[in-house]
Write a protein that holds these residues in place. Structure first.
Motif: not given
Length: 408
Positions: A4-18
């Motif tokens: 969950x924590x890793x997924x959240x961090x990855x989501x923040x990174x993907x959302x920033x890039x997009x």
């Protein structure tokens, strides 16, 4: 918990890039995540992937104001924020526009929470009664926008032409086939209608943006709260009814104030639109859990998994909102770097990027739609009417579909 924590961090990174990359929407990233679902589940687990999608979607609603402000290029959620944000940038107030938008998104999340609870309680019992009337609501909305415009005939013409183009694009969307499979046809459609015309105009323009400075917000706390509430309500409308954009809902709310769309205060409009974008994303979760309705590509991807607890995803959305706010405010400091670049060369680079990403995601049919949409999108600037009427590309097809006249 690690997943969950890793997924959240990855989501923040993907959302920033997009959010940073012009022309890329969170729905596009969600589609890529869906294509990679098997390896992602192996790494993050089902809950981790769901958390990734939600955090990516929320962060994107904050960060996507950056290309709209400094480059004048929208994604589907910011098409009507381009004019006020880019105009503030031309006056040297780009950092303020970004910060105002971030505040609007943050308050939009706060004010949408009571509406979220209301959705969960009320929607299951009333949705069946209102489904038949959605097309009529969209018809009323379009009629109000046209009647209150300063050039009703031209506004109606642009609405209908863009609507016909939208019908054509959606009817034959299966031809939109790129590297990742069936591409999101809204990418070339809305990029052509709202993004490329602004880029082409900026290449010809001799107007150079002023030096970017930030000396504080030129909007009162009361106006922030008022427009945050208004945006949350607009987001609720968008999250419930298909065929609306956040900008369209906000424009309808502004009809009482003025019959001229451009006279709306740009800062207040940015607040309400940004609040609507974030509230729409959050309330899309409520529509999914309450009545099984999927209002976005991100929700369609999320629904393909075994859904975790709604309480977990709401908590994730709240933390993601704080992360998105922080990233956006910090990124507003990059304005001087943007402004040091040659704007004409930058516009050409962005234009080539948008064409390339259309080819990659949507293939030759996407290029055809991009060309046709650009031709239609140039019309409002030539006859001096707001581009909001190009939203007929979405509103008209959905209206005819819900009325049973068309079937895609």
């Amino acid at each position: 918990m690690f997943g969950v924590a890793a997924g959240f961090l990855a989501g923040v990174i993907f959302g920033t890039i997009s959010g940073f990359v012009p022309g890329i929407h969170s729905n596009t990233v969600a589609g890529i995540l869906a294509a990679l679902s098997i390896p992602l589940v192996m790494v993050f687990g089902v809950e981790g992937v769901c958390v990734m999608i939600v955090s990516m979607m929320i962060v994107h609603t904050f960060v996507d104001i950056l290309p709209s402000t400094f480059l004048g290029v929208p994604d589907p959620d910011t098409v009507l924020s381009v004019l006020p944000a880019h105009n503030l940038c031309l006056l040297g107030n780009g950092p303020e526009a970004v910060r105002v938008s971030a505040l609007g998104s943050l308050w939009g999340f706060v004010f949408c929470l009571p509406l979220f609870a209301l959705f969960m309680i009320v929607l299951p019992s009333v949705q069946g009664y209102v489904d038949w009337g959605i097309g009529l609501v969209i018809l009323l909305a379009a009629g109000l926008l046209i009647v209150f415009s300063k050039a009703p005939v031209w506004s109606c013409a642009v609405f209908l032409v863009s609507g016909l183009l939208g019908i054509y694009a959606m009817r034959f969307s299966y031809f939109s086939f790129g590297v990742f499979g069936i591409g999101e046809i809204l990418l070339p459609l809305l990029t052509g209608l709202f993004g490329i015309p602004i880029l082409l105009t900026s290449m010809k323009s001799l107007v150079k943006p002023a030096e970017q400075t930030f000396t504080g917000l030129m909007v009162s706390q009361g106006a922030i709260l008022k427009n945050g509430i208004k945006g949350a309500i607009a987001g609720a409308i968008v999250g419930w009814l298909p065929g609306f954009s956040s900008g369209t809902a906000n424009a309808l709310l502004a009809v009482r104030k003025s019959s001229d769309f451009e006279k709306i205060d740009p800062r207040e409009y940015l607040i309400s639109t940004s609040a609507a974008n974030t509230a729409n994303a959050v309330l899309g979760l409520a529509a999914l859990y309450a009545v099984g309705r999927m209002r976005s590509g991100a929700m369609i991807t999320l629904a393909s998994f075994d859904l975790p607890s709604i309480y977990l995803l709401v908590l994730v959305a709240g933390v993601a909102a704080l992360a998105g706010y922080s990233v956006t405010v910090y990124s507003s400091r990059l304005s001087r770097i943007f402004m040091r670049l040659n704007q004409r060369i930058l516009s050409k680079i962005v234009l080539l990027f948008l064409i390339s990403i259309t080819v990659i995601i949507c293939g030759p049919f996407g290029i055809l739609i991009l060309i046709l949409a650009t031709l239609v999108g140039m019309i409002p600037g030539m006859i001096n009417i707001p581009r909001i009427f190009c939203m007929g590309a979405i509103m008209l097809p959905v209206m005819l579909f819900t009325l049973g006249i068309l079937n895609f």
